[in-house]
Design an enzyme around this catalytic site. Structure first.
Site, PDB file in Angstrom:
ATOM      1  N   ILE A 104       0.852  -1.175   0.000  1.00 49.28           N
ATOM      2  CA  ILE A 104       0.000   0.000   0.000  1.00 49.28           C
ATOM      3  C   ILE A 104       0.895   1.235   0.000  1.00 49.28           C
ATOM      4  CG2 ILE A 104      -1.795   1.287   1.202  1.00 49.28           C
ATOM      5  CD1 ILE A 104      -2.830  -1.255   2.372  1.00 49.28           C
ATOM      6  N   CYS A 105       0.645   2.107  -0.923  1.00 51.40           N
ATOM      7  CA  CYS A 105       1.375   3.363  -1.055  1.00 51.40           C
ATOM      8  C   CYS A 105       2.885   3.090  -1.107  1.00 51.40           C
ATOM      9  CB  CYS A 105       0.993   4.317   0.079  1.00 51.40           C
ATOM     10  SG  CYS A 105       1.538   6.030  -0.178  1.00 51.40           S
ATOM     11  N   SER A 106       3.656   3.753  -0.225  1.00 48.69           N
ATOM     12  CA  SER A 106       5.115   3.682  -0.323  1.00 48.69           C
ATOM     13  C   SER A 106       5.689   2.338   0.092  1.00 48.69           C
ATOM     14  CB  SER A 106       5.752   4.794   0.520  1.00 48.69           C
ATOM     15  OG  SER A 106       5.252   4.777   1.839  1.00 48.69           O
ATOM     16  N   GLY A 156      -1.226  -0.882  -4.192  1.00 48.37           N
ATOM     17  CA  GLY A 156      -2.281   0.113  -4.016  1.00 48.37           C
ATOM     18  C   GLY A 156      -1.697   1.509  -3.951  1.00 48.37           C
TER      19      GLY A 156
END
Length: 337
Positions: A104-106, A156
């Site tokens: 998710i993200c980073s 994501g």
């Protein structure tokens, strides 16, 4: 079948994204007839607190060895960009052992550092997209997607898009009945398509010099006008060929694309701040009608104007002025809407 989920937490952990993973995979919903996952929170060392970006600590019960054998290894967002070799070895081993990898993200930077992004489609929060490209040029970064499903790797975009990525994975592995049950308990929609665009605030492209600034300002103030390259070149006191070349060099795009983007941006403002109908929004933004607005808006933003308004409409009084200003029909030599 998805049975075991190991979540890797690292220093500078983002609390919300970690909470998303816990909410989807870590709660016991057996009272609703939903499956219970073997959920493990894993850190570099079991029992050693992980400092988050939210001023709290997370204490993982498990170490890196608990990544091995998991059906799913999930990595939440972290501000770190450099990782201990033991962490990367454990991530690589889990992937080699057949685990589906979810970031998710980073968290995607961890996958990249482990060498798992080569030739793979992935996404990240739009603020980190360029950083991801520069750090991992071997990756295929789809920066405007909510999530990307690349088989045994799902990435994501971040924050609420992390919910979409997790629920998509549950749907893929366990079917609609299970994901609908989880989504109902979370009070969220069970599915948003991954190809839907991230809502990115895109500023007006700036001009590299002042030579075209007056023309760009005039175009922005007259979006309803039937702009042609010939007319714009005359206003800039240039030949059409020179104007087109200079425009692209100084704005990074063509007159057609620049004008279309400004019209979409203005339509976004009108949808957020007014109660104007779609035809009125279309005319004020410089599109010929609602159908053309929908076509260009969906292509640029990824959702319909109506859906965008539902999401971003500001509360409180808004302008209801329905007076329209329409432009002329675009001619063959015009810059299309």
């Amino acid at each position: 079948m998805l049975r075991s989920v190991s979540v890797l937490v690292l220093p500078e952990l983002a609390v919300f994204e970690f909470g998303v993973l816990t909410e989807v995979f870590g709660l016991d919903r057996s009272d609703d007839g939903l499956p219970v996952f073997d959920f493990k929170v894993c850190g570099p060392e079991a029992g050693v607190p992980i400092t988050t970006g939210g001023g709290v600590d997370v204490v993982p019960r498990y170490g890196l060895d608990a990544l091995a054998g998991a059906d799913l290894v999930a990595i939440g967002a972290t501000g770190l960009r450099h990782y201990d070799p033991e962490v990367l070895d454990a991530v690589r081993s889990a992937a080699a052992g057949g685990a589906t990898m979810l970031s998710i993200c980073s968290g995607v930077f961890v996958l990249g550092a482990a060498g798992l992004l080569s030739g793979r489609r992935c996404t990240v929060h739009w603020k980190h997209a360029q950083e991801l490209r520069e750090a991992h040029p071997e990756a295929v970064v789809e920066e405007d997607a909510l999530f990307v499903d690349d088989g045994d790797m799902i990435t994501g975009a971040g924050t609420a898009a992390g919910i979409d990525a997790c629920l998509h994975l549950v749907r893929r592995e366990m079917g609609s009945a299970v994901v609908n049950g989880i989504a109902r308990r979370m009070v969220v929609p069970p599915q948003r398509e991954g190809g839907q665009r991230q809502f990115i605030e895109q500023p007006v492209p700036e001009c590299a010099t002042d030579s075209l600034s007056s023309v760009l300002e005039w175009m922005t103030e007259n979006l309803q006008v039937d702009h042609t390259v010939a007319a714009l070149a005359r206003r800039a006191a240039m030949s059409e060929r020179t104007f087109a070349r200079r425009f692209t060099a100084e704005t990074g795009t063509t007159p057609h694309r620049w004008l279309s983007r400004q019209r979409v941006l203005h339509a976004q403002h009108l949808l957020e701040e007014t109660d104007l109908g779609m035809d009125a929004v279309a005319h004020r933004a410089g599109f010929g009608g609602a159908a053309l607005l929908r076509h260009h808006f969906r292509r640029a933003v990824g959702v319909s104007p109506a859906d965008y308004r539902t999401t971003f409409r500001s509360p409180g009084p808004a302008s209801t002025d329905s007076t329209d200003s329409t432009g002329e029909t675009v001619t063959e030599d015009a810059v299309p809407a």
